[in-house]
Write a protein that holds these residues in place. Sequence first.
Motif, short mmCIF file in Angstrom:
data_model
loop_
_atom_site.label_atom_id
_atom_site.label_comp_id
_atom_site.label_asym_id
_atom_site.label_seq_id
_atom_site.Cartn_x
_atom_site.Cartn_y
_atom_site.Cartn_z
N ASN A 1 -3.25 -5.95 -78.02
CA ASN A 1 -3.33 -4.49 -78.18
C ASN A 1 -4.58 -3.93 -77.53
N HIS B 1 -18.17 -7.00 -82.94
CA HIS B 1 -17.76 -6.13 -84.05
C HIS B 1 -18.27 -6.59 -85.41
N ILE B 2 -19.25 -7.47 -85.43
CA ILE B 2 -19.75 -7.93 -86.73
C ILE B 2 -20.48 -6.81 -87.49
N PHE B 3 -20.51 -6.97 -88.81
CA PHE B 3 -21.26 -6.03 -89.65
C PHE B 3 -22.72 -6.46 -89.73
N GLU C 1 -14.65 -12.22 -81.21
CA GLU C 1 -14.95 -10.82 -80.84
C GLU C 1 -16.25 -10.46 -81.53
N MET C 2 -17.32 -11.09 -81.06
CA MET C 2 -18.57 -11.07 -81.80
C MET C 2 -19.25 -9.71 -81.85
N THR D 1 -19.47 1.68 -88.32
CA THR D 1 -20.84 1.23 -88.07
C THR D 1 -20.98 -0.29 -87.93
N CYS D 2 -20.03 -0.94 -87.27
CA CYS D 2 -20.27 -2.34 -86.91
C CYS D 2 -21.29 -2.36 -85.77
N PRO E 1 -13.86 2.74 -83.41
CA PRO E 1 -12.67 3.33 -84.04
C PRO E 1 -12.12 2.47 -85.18
N TYR E 2 -12.46 1.20 -85.23
CA TYR E 2 -11.97 0.33 -86.30
C TYR E 2 -12.95 0.23 -87.47
N HIS E 3 -14.23 0.01 -87.14
CA HIS E 3 -15.20 -0.34 -88.18
C HIS E 3 -16.34 0.66 -88.33
#
Lengths: 284, 284
Positions: free
Chosen positions: B76, B154-156, B151-152, B174-175, B170-172
């Motif tokens: 996607n 996008h970590i918190f 997919e490093m 404040t990642c 758009p997903y997280h």
Amino acid sequence: MLIGGIEAGGTKFVCAVGDESGNILDKVTFPTEDPVNTLGEAKQFFNNYNIQALGVGSFGPVDLNKKSKTFGRILNTPKLEWKQYRLLDQLKLDYNIPITLDTDVNAAALGEFKYGAAKNAASVLYITVGTGIGAGFVKDGQTYIGKNHPEMGHIFIQQRKDDNFEGNCPYHGTCLEGLASGPAIEKRFGKKGDLLGTDHVAWEMTADYLAQAIINYLLILSPEKVIIGGGVMKQEQLYPLIRKKVMALSNTYMQLENLDEMIVAPTLNDEQGIKGAIALALLE
Amino acid sequence: MLIGGIEAGGTKFVCAVGDESGNILDKVTFPTEDPVNTLGEAKQFFNNYNIQALGVGSFGPVDLNKKSKTFGRILNTPKLEWKQYRLLDQLKLDYNIPITLDTDVNAAALGEFKYGAAKNAASVLYITVGTGIGAGFVKDGQTYIGKNHPEMGHIFIQQRKDDNFEGNCPYHGTCLEGLASGPAIEKRFGKKGDLLGTDHVAWEMTADYLAQAIINYLLILSPEKVIIGGGVMKQEQLYPLIRKKVMALSNTYMQLENLDEMIVAPTLNDEQGIKGAIALALLE
């Protein structure tokens, strides 16, 4: 073939003799004292058996970098008698057989991978949540070690706005371990987790922090299976809470399916560490 | 032997012909359009050469799980013409030679590992900070892929108390990518990073977030070397800021030495991706 295993924990040692199929023939448990007494007690136990190889899953930090001058030593630990102790060298002297040294959490991951909840998985992350938080990783049948072993319990995550706890990690304050370990829960809420009701906000909050950490582990390591054990996870209400939060936090970004099968409890009844230690000796 | 490489980026394609030593003999760059036109243009270029193998470092997400039914497909992506595109199958049809498909960031990591800043390292993490944030990892000479590729980016991590930016992932929200990518900097401060002074607070803040992420990567993967590239890192003042923050955040927990040599810029002058793509074809 008889194989020895040592689960060398910070508070207790488990020694066992087993075979290549994961059967344990004899086992003994005793408190961790100073190295001379503790390793002496282990030796007494193993003297009864003709073991051909020994696997050791140790508390840490321990130097697992084969290129390092201090390979096989316990590094800086609050347990002063063990600080800089040449664990591997002493074991080699004591037993004079092939010895495989790894972390306690890598041993537990290997145990569940070979005999437990991750038996059919290509890779497994084993997280323990107790006095501290740590994780071991097995992929392609091997335990994961980088330059040195990971210390995944100390990663940074987002602290919730409704949580103003200062954290209790002496190094990082509000890292994962500082926010979600057993002692962190006790310090924040004023009593041990066991004494909080199963619907206490502590569990929703702890699940949130563990879910964030799992998201980070998934994004970095992409394991097939995630097993969570340790004392805090005796609160079984945490498992569904964690799965729900992982799904919500990923927010369709990762293609997550069947979290009921992906994020699970260990199945070896607290023998994952010692069975894994024996399995360490069988790694190529 | 002539080897082909494709750096398949979201905005541009780089195609090159090279050899086993990392030399590039010919190279072409063109914008990424729809798959038919873009792969057609690549084919035209490679028609001039008798390549024996092809390595492809692709934008993602791409399915790299060999057990998956959709192995080799773009998954996607906001680039609708590429969504669910059977990239590997089409390349096999086009070239009929051995093809190695991996991520763009794994290719860049491999390029720097074989020919660049990580030439003598046992393991290297390559982070790119630009429109997005991603990272590739090479250990024991192989690129790292888990169940699927990491997919490093996008970590918190912990958002600073002096930063109330809502994040732009758009997903997280404040990642890491939502807080520290080029577009995040532009959106938070109202102008492109290039137009902010080198002593603007943006850099100290971005260095903080990247340092937290690096701490997490170190704790989970324990790489020997960390290379940071990408458009945002053209702000060279970030490197010393990041090193300083990594040291402070670790707070003696990790035994970090010589950060000037451990956390560095790429040295292949933006050819790490294409040289790495060629090197992918040489992996066993």
